[in-house]
Design a protein around this motif. Sequence first.
Motif, mmCIF file in Angstrom:
data_model
loop_
_atom_site.group_PDB
_atom_site.id
_atom_site.type_symbol
_atom_site.label_atom_id
_atom_site.label_comp_id
_atom_site.label_asym_id
_atom_site.label_seq_id
_atom_site.Cartn_x
_atom_site.Cartn_y
_atom_site.Cartn_z
ATOM 1 N N GLU A 6 0.842 -1.205 0.000
ATOM 2 C CA GLU A 6 0.000 0.000 0.000
ATOM 3 C C GLU A 6 0.872 1.247 0.000
ATOM 4 O O GLU A 6 2.007 1.226 0.486
ATOM 5 N N SER A 7 0.303 2.317 -0.503
ATOM 6 C CA SER A 7 0.951 3.631 -0.456
ATOM 7 C C SER A 7 -0.122 4.703 -0.490
ATOM 8 O O SER A 7 -1.288 4.411 -0.784
ATOM 9 N N GLY A 9 -0.866 6.931 2.129
ATOM 10 C CA GLY A 9 -1.324 7.436 3.413
ATOM 11 C C GLY A 9 -0.555 8.671 3.824
ATOM 12 O O GLY A 9 0.426 9.065 3.190
ATOM 13 N N LEU A 20 -5.388 6.232 -1.839
ATOM 14 C CA LEU A 20 -4.546 5.101 -1.461
ATOM 15 C C LEU A 20 -4.395 4.152 -2.645
ATOM 16 O O LEU A 20 -5.338 3.961 -3.410
ATOM 17 N N CYS A 22 -2.732 0.172 -3.808
ATOM 18 C CA CYS A 22 -2.240 -1.116 -3.327
ATOM 19 C C CYS A 22 -1.879 -1.940 -4.551
ATOM 20 O O CYS A 22 -2.755 -2.286 -5.351
ATOM 21 N N TRP A 36 -10.594 -3.110 0.719
ATOM 22 C CA TRP A 36 -9.911 -2.224 1.658
ATOM 23 C C TRP A 36 -10.555 -2.377 3.034
ATOM 24 O O TRP A 36 -11.790 -2.422 3.149
ATOM 25 N N TYR A 79 -7.331 0.836 -5.794
ATOM 26 C CA TYR A 79 -7.237 2.195 -5.259
ATOM 27 C C TYR A 79 -8.406 2.449 -4.310
ATOM 28 O O TYR A 79 -9.472 1.829 -4.415
ATOM 29 N N TYR A 93 -4.882 1.659 7.134
ATOM 30 C CA TYR A 93 -5.697 1.134 6.042
ATOM 31 C C TYR A 93 -4.949 -0.021 5.378
ATOM 32 O O TYR A 93 -3.765 0.112 5.037
ATOM 33 N N THR A 114 -1.152 1.165 5.541
ATOM 34 C CA THR A 114 -0.675 2.535 5.394
ATOM 35 C C THR A 114 -1.493 3.414 6.338
ATOM 36 O O THR A 114 -2.707 3.285 6.423
ATOM 37 N N VAL A 116 -3.325 6.558 7.835
ATOM 38 C CA VAL A 116 -4.017 7.796 7.490
ATOM 39 C C VAL A 116 -4.354 8.523 8.790
ATOM 40 O O VAL A 116 -4.998 7.951 9.671
#
Length: 120
Positions: A6-7, A9, A20, A22, A36, A79, A93, A114, A116
């Motif tokens: 994941e990215s 956050g 987000l 993944c 998610w 996403y 998340y 990630t 948040v």
Amino acid sequence: QVQLVESGGGLVQPGGSLRLSCAGSGSIFGINAMSWYRQAPGKERELLATITSGGSTNYADFVKGRFTISRDSAKNTVYLQLNSLKPEDTAVYYCNAAVVTTLWRNLEVWGQGTLVTVSS
């Protein structure tokens, strides 16, 4: 081996937005449903949204109208667009995927999460 990463956050002010991502990698033949989840401190992990391989989506009632799930199957990526964020959306998340590997194994795979944070 199959991995989800994941990215996206970070820290955002109330009312703000984040997207987000993944991405799956490794010995992936295909991915069925992708989802998610999130987990806030001291709370259980909760399902937010799911998208099937055909693009059908399903949302938890408390995120309908604010969060949108989508996917790029060619990139093995899912996403989550987060809009109108509230402090209570603060959580880690996670993405989850039902993966079919190149050896025809069915795996449930989780990303590492990630964070948040929604705060002014």
